[in-house]
Design a protein around this motif. Sequence first.
Motif, PDB file in Angstrom:
ATOM      1  N   VAL A 147       0.920  -8.992  21.202  1.00 28.14           N
ATOM      2  CA  VAL A 147       0.444  -8.630  19.865  1.00 28.14           C
ATOM      3  C   VAL A 147       1.426  -9.214  18.858  1.00 28.14           C
ATOM      4  N   ILE A 148       0.901 -10.055  17.969  1.00 25.42           N
ATOM      5  CA  ILE A 148       1.706 -10.611  16.882  1.00 25.42           C
ATOM      6  C   ILE A 148       1.342  -9.865  15.607  1.00 25.42           C
ATOM      7  N   GLY A 149       2.299  -9.116  15.088  1.00 28.03           N
ATOM      8  CA  GLY A 149       2.074  -8.359  13.863  1.00 28.03           C
ATOM      9  C   GLY A 149       2.542  -9.153  12.658  1.00 28.03           C
ATOM     10  N   VAL A 150       1.622  -9.446  11.740  1.00 30.25           N
ATOM     11  CA  VAL A 150       1.948 -10.248  10.560  1.00 30.25           C
ATOM     12  C   VAL A 150       2.292  -9.316   9.394  1.00 30.25           C
ATOM     13  N   LEU A 151       3.440  -9.554   8.807  1.00 29.67           N
ATOM     14  CA  LEU A 151       3.927  -8.719   7.706  1.00 29.67           C
ATOM     15  C   LEU A 151       4.309  -9.600   6.525  1.00 29.67           C
ATOM     16  N   ASN A 152       3.761  -9.296   5.351  1.00 28.68           N
ATOM     17  CA  ASN A 152       4.112 -10.018   4.130  1.00 28.68           C
ATOM     18  C   ASN A 152       5.361  -9.368   3.530  1.00 28.68           C
ATOM     19  N   LEU A 153       6.484 -10.057   3.629  1.00 30.49           N
ATOM     20  CA  LEU A 153       7.745  -9.499   3.136  1.00 30.49           C
ATOM     21  C   LEU A 153       7.731  -9.235   1.643  1.00 30.49           C
ATOM     22  N   GLN A 154       6.775  -9.834   0.921  1.00 28.29           N
ATOM     23  CA  GLN A 154       6.715  -9.625  -0.521  1.00 28.29           C
ATOM     24  C   GLN A 154       6.319  -8.194  -0.886  1.00 28.29           C
ATOM     25  N   MET A 155       5.947  -7.377   0.108  1.00 30.08           N
ATOM     26  CA  MET A 155       5.715  -5.958  -0.171  1.00 30.08           C
ATOM     27  C   MET A 155       7.027  -5.231  -0.436  1.00 30.08           C
ATOM     28  N   LEU A 156       8.143  -5.773   0.056  1.00 27.87           N
ATOM     29  CA  LEU A 156       9.449  -5.149  -0.210  1.00 27.87           C
ATOM     30  C   LEU A 156       9.740  -5.194  -1.709  1.00 27.87           C
ATOM     31  N   GLY A 157      10.006  -4.043  -2.287  1.00 29.81           N
ATOM     32  CA  GLY A 157      10.239  -3.954  -3.721  1.00 29.81           C
ATOM     33  C   GLY A 157       8.975  -3.854  -4.534  1.00 29.81           C
ATOM     34  N   ASN A 158       7.813  -3.937  -3.870  1.00 29.67           N
ATOM     35  CA  ASN A 158       6.536  -3.785  -4.551  1.00 29.67           C
ATOM     36  C   ASN A 158       6.118  -2.314  -4.500  1.00 29.67           C
ATOM     37  N   SER A 159       5.045  -1.979  -5.184  1.00 29.96           N
ATOM     38  CA  SER A 159       4.625  -0.577  -5.229  1.00 29.96           C
ATOM     39  C   SER A 159       3.488  -0.310  -4.252  1.00 29.96           C
ATOM     40  N   LEU A 160       3.419   0.919  -3.789  1.00 32.54           N
ATOM     41  CA  LEU A 160       2.330   1.368  -2.926  1.00 32.54           C
ATOM     42  C   LEU A 160       1.085   1.577  -3.781  1.00 32.54           C
ATOM     43  N   SER A 161       0.108   0.693  -3.632  1.00 33.55           N
ATOM     44  CA  SER A 161      -1.100   0.801  -4.441  1.00 33.55           C
ATOM     45  C   SER A 161      -2.307   0.378  -3.626  1.00 33.55           C
ATOM     46  N   PRO A 162      -3.497   0.906  -3.955  1.00 35.04           N
ATOM     47  CA  PRO A 162      -4.717   0.512  -3.247  1.00 35.04           C
ATOM     48  C   PRO A 162      -5.029  -0.972  -3.387  1.00 35.04           C
ATOM     49  N   GLU A 163      -4.554  -1.589  -4.469  1.00 36.99           N
ATOM     50  CA  GLU A 163      -4.810  -3.010  -4.675  1.00 36.99           C
ATOM     51  C   GLU A 163      -4.050  -3.882  -3.684  1.00 36.99           C
ATOM     52  N   LYS A 164      -2.923  -3.389  -3.179  1.00 43.06           N
ATOM     53  CA  LYS A 164      -2.087  -4.173  -2.274  1.00 43.06           C
ATOM     54  C   LYS A 164      -2.163  -3.694  -0.819  1.00 43.06           C
ATOM     55  N   VAL A 165      -2.581  -2.458  -0.605  1.00 47.95           N
ATOM     56  CA  VAL A 165      -2.510  -1.864   0.736  1.00 47.95           C
ATOM     57  C   VAL A 165      -3.889  -1.446   1.215  1.00 47.95           C
ATOM     58  N   GLU A 166      -4.310  -1.990   2.352  1.00 48.14           N
ATOM     59  CA  GLU A 166      -5.541  -1.555   3.002  1.00 48.14           C
ATOM     60  C   GLU A 166      -5.208  -0.338   3.866  1.00 48.14           C
ATOM     61  N   GLY A 167      -5.901   0.774   3.599  1.00 46.43           N
ATOM     62  CA  GLY A 167      -5.568   2.018   4.289  1.00 46.43           C
ATOM     63  C   GLY A 167      -4.449   2.750   3.567  1.00 46.43           C
ATOM     64  N   ILE A 168      -4.525   2.779   2.240  1.00 44.92           N
ATOM     65  CA  ILE A 168      -3.444   3.317   1.421  1.00 44.92           C
ATOM     66  C   ILE A 168      -3.129   4.771   1.761  1.00 44.92           C
ATOM     67  N   ASP A 169      -4.143   5.595   2.008  1.00 43.36           N
ATOM     68  CA  ASP A 169      -3.884   7.012   2.283  1.00 43.36           C
ATOM     69  C   ASP A 169      -3.075   7.194   3.561  1.00 43.36           C
ATOM     70  N   THR A 170      -3.405   6.408   4.582  1.00 44.53           N
ATOM     71  CA  THR A 170      -2.640   6.488   5.830  1.00 44.53           C
ATOM     72  C   THR A 170      -1.210   6.013   5.601  1.00 44.53           C
ATOM     73  N   ALA A 171      -1.057   4.950   4.832  1.00 43.44           N
ATOM     74  CA  ALA A 171       0.281   4.422   4.550  1.00 43.44           C
ATOM     75  C   ALA A 171       1.131   5.464   3.825  1.00 43.44           C
ATOM     76  N   LEU A 172       0.532   6.160   2.865  1.00 45.87           N
ATOM     77  CA  LEU A 172       1.270   7.184   2.120  1.00 45.87           C
ATOM     78  C   LEU A 172       1.734   8.298   3.052  1.00 45.87           C
ATOM     79  N   THR A 173       0.855   8.689   3.972  1.00 48.73           N
ATOM     80  CA  THR A 173       1.199   9.767   4.905  1.00 48.73           C
ATOM     81  C   THR A 173       2.322   9.339   5.840  1.00 48.73           C
ATOM     82  N   ILE A 174       2.212   8.157   6.418  1.00 51.99           N
ATOM     83  CA  ILE A 174       3.222   7.688   7.369  1.00 51.99           C
ATOM     84  C   ILE A 174       4.567   7.474   6.680  1.00 51.99           C
ATOM     85  N   MET A 175       4.542   6.910   5.479  1.00 49.59           N
ATOM     86  CA  MET A 175       5.788   6.640   4.762  1.00 49.59           C
ATOM     87  C   MET A 175       6.356   7.873   4.067  1.00 49.59           C
TER      88      MET A 175
END
Length: 254
Positions: A147-175
Amino acid sequence: MFQDNRWLRMLQPGITAIVGAGGKTTVLERLGTYGHGGNLPIMVSSTVPMDSTRIDNVEPFDVICTEDVEKGEAFCAERIAGGHVPAWFWGLDGEDRYIGLPTKVIEQIKQHHPAWYILIEGDEAKDKWLKAPLPDDVPLPANCDTVIGVLNLQMLGNSLSPEKVEGIDTALTIMGRAKGAIITPAMLAKLIMHPRGMFRGMPCKRVLFCTGYNAVQHRMTEALLDELEGFGLAASVLADGYRETCTIRQYVAY
């Protein structure tokens, strides 16, 4: 040649599922191209819908759309024997997207052709920068090898928003953060390492492929990799660029 070797190091016979967000199709295309250049028996497919413009005009892939398993498998075998890279999809939907193959069909292809290198796109991120697990995610093949997991490093320093994150509610819970929170290396590491996170808990080789390397302060990337120490990654790949210009800057094997 060194660049070729670093792409080839991610390849092995069997099923390689490419998940995450921020460059999955680029990684799939580059692996297919470099694998083809290395004379490997490569087949390309997907288990999720894919925009046809991402694959249709990419050489050296030869596309077939069919639900006839015997026909699709024969097409792939013939193309591989002829030194080409076949790309097999179930069909096209009304939005001009390729429909991915059922997971069971991918599993059967590996059983019938264990020497093939089967590359599949296994996540639908809808062009967002980060992907969190969703209840309706298509499961990865049970007999997946990498499994190759692709991660956009440009999320570092960016904000948690529905425009940038697919599955925002799950991301908020996990983080453990609220919308608008600034993403830190520790927060991204939580999402990657979660049992239902990027690698879906699959007991196979795991490679983290980070895009946007030169667009982010390197100390932030180093902090992220420090957070992931002990997670069991086979390698971390740091890259920048898009499609043909995608260049691996560092390949860190563990």
